[in-house]
Write an enzyme that holds these catalytic residues in place. Structure first.
Site, PDB file in Angstrom:
ATOM      1  N   SER A 147       0.838  -1.194   0.000  1.00  0.00           N
ATOM      2  CA  SER A 147       0.000   0.000   0.000  1.00  0.00           C
ATOM      3  C   SER A 147       0.875   1.247   0.000  1.00  0.00           C
ATOM      4  O   SER A 147       1.605   1.516   0.953  1.00  0.00           O
ATOM      5  CB  SER A 147      -0.918   0.014   1.221  1.00  0.00           C
ATOM      6  OG  SER A 147      -1.464   1.311   1.354  1.00  0.00           O
ATOM      7  N   HIS A 200      -0.891  -1.259  -4.443  1.00  0.00           N
ATOM      8  CA  HIS A 200      -2.204  -0.977  -3.854  1.00  0.00           C
ATOM      9  C   HIS A 200      -2.303   0.528  -3.628  1.00  0.00           C
ATOM     10  O   HIS A 200      -1.503   1.107  -2.889  1.00  0.00           O
ATOM     11  CB  HIS A 200      -2.339  -1.750  -2.540  1.00  0.00           C
ATOM     12  CG  HIS A 200      -3.674  -1.617  -1.868  1.00  0.00           C
ATOM     13  ND1 HIS A 200      -4.759  -2.412  -2.180  1.00  0.00           N
ATOM     14  CD2 HIS A 200      -4.094  -0.787  -0.884  1.00  0.00           C
ATOM     15  CE1 HIS A 200      -5.783  -2.076  -1.419  1.00  0.00           C
ATOM     16  NE2 HIS A 200      -5.411  -1.086  -0.614  1.00  0.00           N
ATOM     17  N   ASP A 249      -4.585   3.633  -2.409  1.00  0.00           N
ATOM     18  CA  ASP A 249      -5.727   3.931  -1.538  1.00  0.00           C
ATOM     19  C   ASP A 249      -6.275   5.326  -1.802  1.00  0.00           C
ATOM     20  O   ASP A 249      -5.642   6.323  -1.469  1.00  0.00           O
ATOM     21  CB  ASP A 249      -5.287   3.842  -0.073  1.00  0.00           C
ATOM     22  CG  ASP A 249      -5.028   2.416   0.348  1.00  0.00           C
ATOM     23  OD1 ASP A 249      -5.993   1.625   0.355  1.00  0.00           O
ATOM     24  OD2 ASP A 249      -3.869   2.091   0.663  1.00  0.00           O
ATOM     25  N   MET A 297      -9.086   8.066  -0.953  1.00  0.00           N
ATOM     26  CA  MET A 297     -10.007   8.428   0.141  1.00  0.00           C
ATOM     27  C   MET A 297     -10.597   9.809  -0.112  1.00  0.00           C
ATOM     28  O   MET A 297      -9.876  10.732  -0.495  1.00  0.00           O
ATOM     29  CB  MET A 297      -9.244   8.455   1.463  1.00  0.00           C
ATOM     30  CG  MET A 297      -8.537   7.160   1.778  1.00  0.00           C
ATOM     31  SD  MET A 297      -7.629   7.311   3.309  1.00  0.00           S
ATOM     32  CE  MET A 297      -6.809   5.707   3.347  1.00  0.00           C
ATOM     33  N   HIS A 309      -7.920   0.951  -4.587  1.00  0.00           N
ATOM     34  CA  HIS A 309      -8.912   0.749  -3.522  1.00  0.00           C
ATOM     35  C   HIS A 309      -9.673   2.056  -3.315  1.00  0.00           C
ATOM     36  O   HIS A 309      -9.143   3.012  -2.752  1.00  0.00           O
ATOM     37  CB  HIS A 309      -8.147   0.320  -2.252  1.00  0.00           C
ATOM     38  CG  HIS A 309      -9.010   0.077  -1.067  1.00  0.00           C
ATOM     39  ND1 HIS A 309      -8.496  -0.106   0.199  1.00  0.00           N
ATOM     40  CD2 HIS A 309     -10.356  -0.029  -0.938  1.00  0.00           C
ATOM     41  CE1 HIS A 309      -9.487  -0.294   1.047  1.00  0.00           C
ATOM     42  NE2 HIS A 309     -10.625  -0.240   0.393  1.00  0.00           N
ATOM     43  N   MET A 357     -12.058   4.197  -1.544  1.00  0.00           N
ATOM     44  CA  MET A 357     -12.812   4.459  -0.313  1.00  0.00           C
ATOM     45  C   MET A 357     -13.552   5.777  -0.517  1.00  0.00           C
ATOM     46  O   MET A 357     -13.287   6.786   0.131  1.00  0.00           O
ATOM     47  CB  MET A 357     -11.851   4.511   0.882  1.00  0.00           C
ATOM     48  CG  MET A 357     -11.320   3.117   1.239  1.00  0.00           C
ATOM     49  SD  MET A 357      -9.846   3.170   2.277  1.00  0.00           S
ATOM     50  CE  MET A 357      -8.599   3.302   1.006  1.00  0.00           C
ATOM     51  N   MET A 404     -11.700  -6.055   4.693  1.00  0.00           N
ATOM     52  CA  MET A 404     -10.966  -5.038   5.466  1.00  0.00           C
ATOM     53  C   MET A 404     -10.729  -5.568   6.881  1.00  0.00           C
ATOM     54  O   MET A 404     -11.662  -5.981   7.566  1.00  0.00           O
ATOM     55  CB  MET A 404     -11.768  -3.736   5.544  1.00  0.00           C
ATOM     56  CG  MET A 404     -11.795  -2.925   4.256  1.00  0.00           C
ATOM     57  SD  MET A 404     -10.171  -2.532   3.573  1.00  0.00           S
ATOM     58  CE  MET A 404      -9.438  -1.561   4.897  1.00  0.00           C
ATOM     59  N   ASP A 452      -6.716  -6.453   3.866  1.00  0.00           N
ATOM     60  CA  ASP A 452      -6.085  -5.126   3.932  1.00  0.00           C
ATOM     61  C   ASP A 452      -6.264  -4.535   5.322  1.00  0.00           C
ATOM     62  O   ASP A 452      -7.390  -4.308   5.767  1.00  0.00           O
ATOM     63  CB  ASP A 452      -6.753  -4.230   2.868  1.00  0.00           C
ATOM     64  CG  ASP A 452      -6.192  -2.811   2.821  1.00  0.00           C
ATOM     65  OD1 ASP A 452      -5.179  -2.534   3.486  1.00  0.00           O
ATOM     66  OD2 ASP A 452      -6.789  -1.984   2.098  1.00  0.00           O
TER      67      ASP A 452
HETATM   68  C1  DX5 Z   1      -6.512   1.655   5.101  1.00  0.00           C
HETATM   69  C2  DX5 Z   1      -5.974   1.314   3.740  1.00  0.00           C
HETATM   70  C3  DX5 Z   1      -4.835   0.386   3.773  1.00  0.00           C
HETATM   71  C4  DX5 Z   1      -3.630   0.869   4.534  1.00  0.00           C
HETATM   72  C5  DX5 Z   1      -2.972  -0.334   5.106  1.00  0.00           C
HETATM   73  O1  DX5 Z   1      -7.681   2.339   4.968  1.00  0.00           O
HETATM   74  O2  DX5 Z   1      -6.992   0.721   2.951  1.00  0.00           O
HETATM   75  O3  DX5 Z   1      -4.483  -0.078   2.471  1.00  0.00           O
HETATM   76  O4  DX5 Z   1      -2.704   1.582   3.762  1.00  0.00           O
HETATM   77  O5  DX5 Z   1      -1.932   0.066   5.928  1.00  0.00           O
HETATM   78  P1  DX5 Z   1      -1.334  -0.901   7.030  1.00  0.00           P
HETATM   79  O6  DX5 Z   1      -0.787  -2.099   6.321  1.00  0.00           O
HETATM   80  O7  DX5 Z   1      -0.273  -0.053   7.662  1.00  0.00           O
HETATM   81  O8  DX5 Z   1      -2.441  -1.262   7.975  1.00  0.00           O
HETATM   82 ZN    ZN Z   2      -6.393  -0.221   1.057  1.00  0.00          ZN
END
Ligand code: DX5
Ligand code: ZN
Length: 216
Positions: A7, A32, A34, A36, A65, A67, A136, A174
């Site tokens: 990630s 990956h 993310d 948001m 991903h 969100m 998740m 994840d």
């Molecule tokens: C959280 C993200 C993850 C995050 C994981 O909302 O979807 O992908 O980056 O980070 P770690 O591995 O540090 O929990």
């Molecule tokens: Zn993620």
């Protein structure tokens, strides 16, 4: 056969090109990413322009991903940015079936995610429709959180459904994955492992190699 998807939320963006080079050199095949929106989750990260910039420095598969609320509004934007797979949240879509259909029609692979408080049975109708299911194991929004153990039983249930009717299904986990618990999620059926802090805290290349040693 297992995939490591680091990630990039935890990467040092001041040195993105150098650090992406370390990932690629170590043999990483998936990134990956993310996204948001500050609404579906309390945090804001990055969107299509940043993904487009990263696309220029690697050939890796982009596991994006989302969100974000109503992700169907942005399918074309993420496709143009270079996404290969879009994972949407069950909780964020007014119409999950329609959103899956639109992503497939755009020529992208599709993943469906659920939050820790969402019943795994919500995924039942989508085992055949999605390319990937994402369980998740933290509340989405931030890296560096602690793994929530109830993800294990969810992974086992999804793996059982996949064995029955979609053996090619990718099963991603994840949140809070580290060298201590990664074997537990693999044994429970996960075959795509996301890790942020465990990849980027300390020496990146040795972290990646250590994961590959466990993932096989
Ligand atoms: C959280 C993200 C993850 C995050 C994981 O909302 O979807 O992908 O980056 O980070 P770690 O591995 O540090 O929990
Ligand atoms: Zn993620």
């Amino acid at each position: 056969m297992n995939i490591l998807s680091p990630s990039l939320l935890s990467i040092d963006f001041n040195n993105i090109e150098k650090n992406a080079g370390i990932l690629d050199e170590a043999g990483v095949k998936w990134y990956h990413l993310d996204v948001m929106d500050g609404a579906f989750v309390p945090n804001i990260s990055f969107g299509p322009p940043v993904i487009k910039a990263i696309r220029k420095i690697t050939k890796s598969f982009f596991d994006v991903h989302l969100m974000i609320n109503e992700p169907k509004r942005y399918i074309e934007a993420f496709k143009d940015a270079g996404a290969d797979l879009l994972t949407i949240h069950y909780e964020a879509c007014g119409d999950v079936d329609e959103t899956i259909k639109l992503i497939k029609e755009a020529g992208l692979k599709v993943g469906l995610a659920i939050n820790p408080e969402t019943d795994v049975w919500s995924l039942r109708p989508y085992i055949n429709k999605a390319d990937m299911i994402l369980i998740m194991s933290v509340h989405p929004g931030f890296g560096g959180q602690k793994f929530i153990p109830s993800a294990i039983d969810k992974l086992k249930q999804v793996k059982k459904w996949a064995d029955e009717e979609n053996p090619d299904l990718l099963i991603e986990v994840d949140g809070g994955i580290n060298f201590e618990n990664v074997e537990d999620v693999l044994n429970a059926g996960a075959n795509v492992i996301v890790a942020g802090s465990a990849c980027f805290n300390g020496d990146i290349a040795s972290n990646i190699n250590r994961f590959f040693g466990i993932l096989g």
